[in-house]
Design a protein around this motif. Sequence first.
Motif, mmCIF file in Angstrom:
data_model
loop_
_atom_site.group_PDB
_atom_site.id
_atom_site.type_symbol
_atom_site.label_atom_id
_atom_site.label_comp_id
_atom_site.label_asym_id
_atom_site.label_seq_id
_atom_site.Cartn_x
_atom_site.Cartn_y
_atom_site.Cartn_z
ATOM 1 N N LYS A 38 0.830 -1.187 0.000
ATOM 2 C CA LYS A 38 0.000 0.000 0.000
ATOM 3 C C LYS A 38 0.873 1.247 0.000
ATOM 4 N N THR A 87 -10.266 12.259 0.263
ATOM 5 C CA THR A 87 -9.680 11.152 -0.492
ATOM 6 C C THR A 87 -8.975 11.624 -1.764
ATOM 7 N N GLU A 89 -17.091 4.226 0.864
ATOM 8 C CA GLU A 89 -16.185 3.135 0.482
ATOM 9 C C GLU A 89 -14.783 3.656 0.192
ATOM 10 N N ILE A 131 -13.006 4.689 3.490
ATOM 11 C CA ILE A 131 -12.615 3.532 4.301
ATOM 12 C C ILE A 131 -11.404 2.840 3.692
ATOM 13 N N ASN A 132 -11.415 2.671 2.363
ATOM 14 C CA ASN A 132 -10.298 2.001 1.693
ATOM 15 C C ASN A 132 -9.011 2.814 1.760
ATOM 16 N N ARG A 133 -9.131 4.128 1.537
ATOM 17 C CA ARG A 133 -7.921 4.957 1.505
ATOM 18 C C ARG A 133 -7.250 5.066 2.879
ATOM 19 N N SER A 148 -7.573 2.937 5.588
ATOM 20 C CA SER A 148 -7.763 1.705 6.360
ATOM 21 C C SER A 148 -6.768 1.564 7.504
ATOM 22 N N GLU A 149 -5.565 2.142 7.340
ATOM 23 C CA GLU A 149 -4.544 2.019 8.384
ATOM 24 C C GLU A 149 -4.898 2.799 9.640
ATOM 25 N N TYR A 150 -5.904 3.680 9.539
ATOM 26 C CA TYR A 150 -6.289 4.484 10.700
ATOM 27 C C TYR A 150 -7.556 3.966 11.378
ATOM 28 N N ASN A 151 -7.983 2.766 10.997
ATOM 29 C CA ASN A 151 -9.135 2.165 11.660
ATOM 30 C C ASN A 151 -8.887 2.083 13.161
#
Length: 352
Positions: free
Chosen positions: A2, A37, A69, A72-74, A76-79
Amino acid sequence: MKLYENELYKEDLNYIASLPLPWELLKNSSILITGATGQIGSMFIDVIMNKNNTNSLNCKIIALSRNEEKIINRFSEYNNNPYFSYICSDVNFPINISNQKIDYIIHLASNTHPLLYSNEPISTITTNIIGLKNLLDFGVISEAKRCIFCSSNEIYGENRGDTETFSEDYCGYINCNTLRAAYTESKRCGEALCQAYIKEKNLDIVIPRITRTYGPTLLNTDSKALSQFIKKAMSNENIVLKSDGKQFYSYLYITDTVSGLFTILLKGQTGEAYNISDAKSNITLKELAEYIAKLRNSKVIFEIPDKNESLGYSKVTKALLNNCKLKQIGWNAKYDIYTGIERTLQILESIQ
């Protein structure tokens, strides 16, 4: 791999995060950012999250996007990161955030490439005017410390032949009675709206004028010429030039654009506009196409654009920005056009 795992991209994030800026202004604060994004917004957020991790900045990001979407995809590392949250909304409707104090507002959401200019001219205008008004109204209600309206090099229009570069007080020719003017005139109107809110609502606003930006955060949907050149290079295809290539423009690598944005946010004067550009990245479109083709051992071929595409193309032939005002508050570019292009291709190759 990524993007945020790439060593060159991490190096760029660390470079921005280590700049001698008054970062303490952002400590324990919150930032609402639209266009989260997008090419510039996504890297801006990555820099803040980098400083949260390494310098305990404790700055909360509230990312606003119409597409859940994508966001969330961009990111994801900050979930589950307490300093990152998002809102799925459209800035063309009033902003409703009742449970959080917002200190800074950054309006980066905008249609920014030819196909959107021609296919979505109404939203091009409304995002730059109605969307901006909604954000400024929210800024007044939330008593924001500072707002940023990200404007564009396109507000200068066509060079009238009386200057070599555009300083912030220059105003060139724009034919407002065209479809393409949806972008340029709405950015101009947005700047005027900012001045009105400064005067009437006492809101603190600064205005970066961003030049043609490129880099590894470019979106697949981007139809700008340079973005298309890069995509063709990544596919080992010939570079397609849809004009004679004599257009002489200022470009800038994403890291330098984002570092300029942070400089203006933290050091700019209220009500002032600042060009984010660098002379080392001024180049004609033909030279740019030829350089990218050379890097990939491919050719430059000419193709007539279709009618819909051509409606969204800028008719400006020379647009070089003067960056003296931004340099006066401490900013300098790190990359020239050649190293920036090479770096972009290197990073994109690693994350394919």
